[in-house]
Design a protein around this motif. Sequence first.
Motif, PDB file in Angstrom:
ATOM      1  N   MET A   1      37.894  21.238  15.997  1.00 27.31           N
ATOM      2  CA  MET A   1      38.985  21.044  16.954  1.00 27.31           C
ATOM      3  C   MET A   1      38.899  22.014  18.127  1.00 27.31           C
ATOM      4  O   MET A   1      39.063  21.626  19.291  1.00 27.31           O
ATOM      5  CB  MET A   1      40.331  21.189  16.244  1.00 27.31           C
ATOM      6  N   LEU A   2      38.636  23.292  17.828  1.00 30.25           N
ATOM      7  CA  LEU A   2      38.606  24.299  18.891  1.00 30.25           C
ATOM      8  C   LEU A   2      37.468  24.064  19.876  1.00 30.25           C
ATOM      9  O   LEU A   2      37.702  24.061  21.098  1.00 30.25           O
ATOM     10  CB  LEU A   2      38.529  25.699  18.274  1.00 30.25           C
ATOM     11  N   PRO A   3      36.220  23.856  19.425  1.00 28.05           N
ATOM     12  CA  PRO A   3      35.165  23.572  20.406  1.00 28.05           C
ATOM     13  C   PRO A   3      35.401  22.272  21.177  1.00 28.05           C
ATOM     14  O   PRO A   3      35.032  22.165  22.345  1.00 28.05           O
ATOM     15  CB  PRO A   3      33.886  23.487  19.562  1.00 28.05           C
ATOM     16  N   LEU A   4      36.055  21.290  20.524  1.00 35.37           N
ATOM     17  CA  LEU A   4      36.323  20.029  21.218  1.00 35.37           C
ATOM     18  C   LEU A   4      37.324  20.227  22.339  1.00 35.37           C
ATOM     19  O   LEU A   4      37.145  19.713  23.454  1.00 35.37           O
ATOM     20  CB  LEU A   4      36.831  18.975  20.229  1.00 35.37           C
ATOM     21  N   LEU A   5      38.383  20.976  22.084  1.00 37.88           N
ATOM     22  CA  LEU A   5      39.381  21.174  23.144  1.00 37.88           C
ATOM     23  C   LEU A   5      38.820  22.051  24.263  1.00 37.88           C
ATOM     24  O   LEU A   5      39.113  21.830  25.444  1.00 37.88           O
ATOM     25  CB  LEU A   5      40.678  21.759  22.565  1.00 37.88           C
ATOM     26  N   ILE A   6      37.975  23.033  23.903  1.00 40.71           N
ATOM     27  CA  ILE A   6      37.343  23.856  24.942  1.00 40.71           C
ATOM     28  C   ILE A   6      36.398  23.001  25.778  1.00 40.71           C
ATOM     29  O   ILE A   6      36.381  23.097  27.010  1.00 40.71           O
ATOM     30  CB  ILE A   6      36.597  25.041  24.306  1.00 40.71           C
ATOM     31  N   ALA A   7      35.612  22.156  25.100  1.00 38.15           N
ATOM     32  CA  ALA A   7      34.693  21.279  25.828  1.00 38.15           C
ATOM     33  C   ALA A   7      35.449  20.306  26.715  1.00 38.15           C
ATOM     34  O   ALA A   7      35.033  20.015  27.845  1.00 38.15           O
ATOM     35  CB  ALA A   7      33.818  20.513  24.835  1.00 38.15           C
ATOM     36  N   THR A   8      36.595  19.802  26.221  1.00 35.91           N
ATOM     37  CA  THR A   8      37.383  18.851  26.999  1.00 35.91           C
ATOM     38  C   THR A   8      37.894  19.481  28.285  1.00 35.91           C
ATOM     39  O   THR A   8      37.888  18.858  29.352  1.00 35.91           O
ATOM     40  CB  THR A   8      38.572  18.336  26.157  1.00 35.91           C
ATOM     41  N   ILE A   9      38.353  20.733  28.198  1.00 38.29           N
ATOM     42  CA  ILE A   9      38.841  21.436  29.397  1.00 38.29           C
ATOM     43  C   ILE A   9      37.677  21.889  30.270  1.00 38.29           C
ATOM     44  O   ILE A   9      37.709  21.768  31.502  1.00 38.29           O
ATOM     45  CB  ILE A   9      39.702  22.646  28.991  1.00 38.29           C
ATOM     46  N   LEU A  10      36.619  22.393  29.631  1.00 32.42           N
ATOM     47  CA  LEU A  10      35.477  22.922  30.381  1.00 32.42           C
ATOM     48  C   LEU A  10      34.755  21.833  31.162  1.00 32.42           C
ATOM     49  O   LEU A  10      34.202  22.083  32.235  1.00 32.42           O
ATOM     50  CB  LEU A  10      34.511  23.619  29.414  1.00 32.42           C
ATOM     51  N   THR A  11      34.741  20.626  30.633  1.00 29.70           N
ATOM     52  CA  THR A  11      34.031  19.545  31.319  1.00 29.70           C
ATOM     53  C   THR A  11      34.791  19.020  32.536  1.00 29.70           C
ATOM     54  O   THR A  11      34.201  18.290  33.350  1.00 29.70           O
ATOM     55  CB  THR A  11      33.784  18.364  30.361  1.00 29.70           C
ATOM     56  N   ILE A  12      36.059  19.372  32.681  1.00 27.65           N
ATOM     57  CA  ILE A  12      36.817  18.903  33.855  1.00 27.65           C
ATOM     58  C   ILE A  12      36.223  19.457  35.146  1.00 27.65           C
ATOM     59  O   ILE A  12      35.890  18.695  36.054  1.00 27.65           O
ATOM     60  CB  ILE A  12      38.312  19.258  33.720  1.00 27.65           C
ATOM     61  N   PRO A  13      36.054  20.811  35.281  1.00 27.34           N
ATOM     62  CA  PRO A  13      35.397  21.297  36.506  1.00 27.34           C
ATOM     63  C   PRO A  13      33.951  20.838  36.631  1.00 27.34           C
ATOM     64  O   PRO A  13      33.470  20.595  37.739  1.00 27.34           O
ATOM     65  CB  PRO A  13      35.493  22.823  36.382  1.00 27.34           C
ATOM     66  N   ILE A  14      33.255  20.694  35.476  1.00 31.87           N
ATOM     67  CA  ILE A  14      31.876  20.208  35.538  1.00 31.87           C
ATOM     68  C   ILE A  14      31.862  18.776  36.069  1.00 31.87           C
ATOM     69  O   ILE A  14      31.018  18.402  36.887  1.00 31.87           O
ATOM     70  CB  ILE A  14      31.215  20.280  34.148  1.00 31.87           C
ATOM     71  N   MET A  15      32.824  17.965  35.602  1.00 35.01           N
ATOM     72  CA  MET A  15      32.901  16.578  36.048  1.00 35.01           C
ATOM     73  C   MET A  15      33.160  16.505  37.545  1.00 35.01           C
ATOM     74  O   MET A  15      32.533  15.716  38.269  1.00 35.01           O
ATOM     75  CB  MET A  15      34.003  15.855  35.278  1.00 35.01           C
ATOM     76  N   TYR A  16      34.090  17.329  38.027  1.00 32.80           N
ATOM     77  CA  TYR A  16      34.367  17.340  39.464  1.00 32.80           C
ATOM     78  C   TYR A  16      33.157  17.858  40.250  1.00 32.80           C
ATOM     79  O   TYR A  16      32.872  17.386  41.353  1.00 32.80           O
ATOM     80  CB  TYR A  16      35.594  18.196  39.763  1.00 32.80           C
ATOM     81  N   LEU A  17      32.459  18.828  39.665  1.00 29.27           N
ATOM     82  CA  LEU A  17      31.271  19.361  40.326  1.00 29.27           C
ATOM     83  C   LEU A  17      30.189  18.287  40.434  1.00 29.27           C
ATOM     84  O   LEU A  17      29.581  18.111  41.493  1.00 29.27           O
ATOM     85  CB  LEU A  17      30.740  20.571  39.537  1.00 29.27           C
ATOM     86  N   VAL A  18      29.994  17.561  39.343  1.00 32.46           N
ATOM     87  CA  VAL A  18      29.003  16.486  39.363  1.00 32.46           C
ATOM     88  C   VAL A  18      29.420  15.384  40.330  1.00 32.46           C
ATOM     89  O   VAL A  18      28.600  14.831  41.062  1.00 32.46           O
ATOM     90  CB  VAL A  18      28.811  15.920  37.932  1.00 32.46           C
ATOM     91  N   SER A  19      30.736  15.078  40.356  1.00 32.01           N
ATOM     92  CA  SER A  19      31.219  14.052  41.281  1.00 32.01           C
ATOM     93  C   SER A  19      31.039  14.488  42.730  1.00 32.01           C
ATOM     94  O   SER A  19      30.731  13.674  43.595  1.00 32.01           O
ATOM     95  CB  SER A  19      32.699  13.754  40.994  1.00 32.01           C
ATOM     96  N   TYR A  20      31.241  15.782  42.979  1.00 33.91           N
ATOM     97  CA  TYR A  20      31.059  16.295  44.343  1.00 33.91           C
ATOM     98  C   TYR A  20      29.609  16.129  44.790  1.00 33.91           C
ATOM     99  O   TYR A  20      29.326  15.818  45.948  1.00 33.91           O
ATOM    100  CB  TYR A  20      31.459  17.761  44.402  1.00 33.91           C
ATOM    101  N   PHE A  21      28.693  16.339  43.847  1.00 36.73           N
ATOM    102  CA  PHE A  21      27.269  16.210  44.164  1.00 36.73           C
ATOM    103  C   PHE A  21      26.751  14.801  43.875  1.00 36.73           C
ATOM    104  O   PHE A  21      25.562  14.614  43.646  1.00 36.73           O
ATOM    105  CB  PHE A  21      26.450  17.210  43.335  1.00 36.73           C
ATOM    106  N   LYS A  22      27.667  13.820  43.880  1.00 43.50           N
ATOM    107  CA  LYS A  22      27.290  12.477  43.470  1.00 43.50           C
ATOM    108  C   LYS A  22      26.130  11.918  44.280  1.00 43.50           C
ATOM    109  O   LYS A  22      25.245  11.260  43.755  1.00 43.50           O
ATOM    110  CB  LYS A  22      28.499  11.548  43.599  1.00 43.50           C
ATOM    111  N   ASN A  23      26.127  12.156  45.575  1.00 43.86           N
ATOM    112  CA  ASN A  23      25.051  11.677  46.431  1.00 43.86           C
ATOM    113  C   ASN A  23      24.019  12.762  46.704  1.00 43.86           C
ATOM    114  O   ASN A  23      23.228  12.656  47.635  1.00 43.86           O
ATOM    115  CB  ASN A  23      25.625  11.144  47.749  1.00 43.86           C
TER     116      ASN A  23
END
Length: 558
Positions: free
Chosen positions: A160-182
Amino acid sequence: MKDFALLFSALFKQTFRFDKSKQKQNSKWRIYVIYGIVGALCLPLLGGIAYLLYLIGTFAAMYDAQVGFLTCIFSIIQVVVLLFGIATVLNTIYFSKDNEMLLSYPLKPQTIFGVKLAFTYVIEFITNFVLSLFAIIPFAIGAGLPFSIGIILSFFILPMLPLLIATILTIPIMYLVSYFKNRSIMSTVALLVVTVVLFLLYFWVIQYLGMEGDEVADMEAIVSAMIGNINTVANVMLPNKFLALSMVGGAFGTAALNFLYAFLIDAGLFVIAYFVASLVYKRSVSRQLETPKSNSNKKQKYETGSKVWMFIKKDIKEIVRYPALAFYCLFEVILGPICLIVVGLNIGGFVGTEIEEIGMTFAEVMAQVPDLVAVVMISFITFVVLATNYTATTAFTRENKNFYILKILPMSYEKIAESKALLAFAVNEIGIVFMVVLSIFLIQIPLLSALFTLVMCSLISLLFCYTQVYLDMRSPRLNWDNISAGLKNNPASMLSILLALVTIGIVVGLYFLFSLAEIEIMRYIYFGVIALLAIGLFIYVRHVTIKNAALIIENINT
């Protein structure tokens, strides 16, 4: 709830299903046999880890430090689950190709997110269960902890703990990847950098729990400092500490209360992470659907040249275009050097230290046996680099639903297979060169050992690449919806571990066989024998791969 159950069942079956079009060639029992053989070969390593945890348990019991050690073991398991779970969360939740389809259904986005999160929990539970089975139970036996229901329930709570950390941690990563989409290359580099930082932080924590070189004189000081460091970590990881307290014995009421504390803290944090990530998921995926996928009016550039080279360039562009795919294909370039850096940092101070018994430094000792050092390096690189070459093991799997395009290209199947193997070989060479250069500077291995390692690993790499490409060509896993599910579950990846173990066994076995002659030149003839053996097998495997490419690829149905 009915929608949740139906969607979860569909996602689970889609991920773990067998490709029906391949059942005649690769039936279920054959896949099970492959996994069973690989698991059996890994049992000695897992058994060694279990025995080590048993000894740590006896040590913890001796100094009445079971709670601190158990808390740290929980935390280390969770960090491993987290490191390998971040890519799963990204690929399953945010960047899965089925998002567009699922959001068009009459389902709430929260339901879709909940299903994907539950599925990710199942994946992380499997990883956590395997690690816990060979870590927690041996430690509990060694520490003399009484068997309790808390040990079993801990298997379900720890992910549970690594899953919730990963869920929160991937939010900035997701936005970072989306920013570099092109900006695909920049996005890939950003994801690799984040991964490297997380790995190094993990190993830094492990290093922190160890001892400094100048503290080895007094055993009592060593034990005191070690237990102090461990208790410091335990006081920070409160959910794990409460879980550990519930397992060390005492009154049933106290143990149950500590277990309840651990569960409530994890559950509370999980609920917060769920609502935050659910909101982000809804907004991010909706934005992806609202933004049309437009083709820019760039001038098209047409080139002519070698078909093999042009296909390699096409493959490279497709890999770096998708950060998650690039992460897997370049995983060996990350894992190998990081493992070597950690080893180098641990023995770096020891390299220049003079060994009292023989009056020589460690570097001077290695210079006396460059052949043995080369054998160790070859075995190490084979396992952490060559065996993890996803570029080779997913050569055809990563084509996914576009596999049919290979059949209409104005290019022979033989050249397609050749280009796949050569690209994989190039990635291997990057990892091998990094490992050799780092070993020279960090561990100060002799230059002769470095030369032997570079040449032998390059030859073995050719054998591996064509073998791995052939295995994936025989049974590619096609029609997957997220990269993680597609690339991690194909038989070629598991067989690569088996291939690496067999290769290491041959390399080490022949070395000791030649060493029995006690003639120095025989040890160098050994490298010639290994080279000839690798070249001969490479020629044979390449011939089989190229010869059968047309027949195999033509008969694959997408």
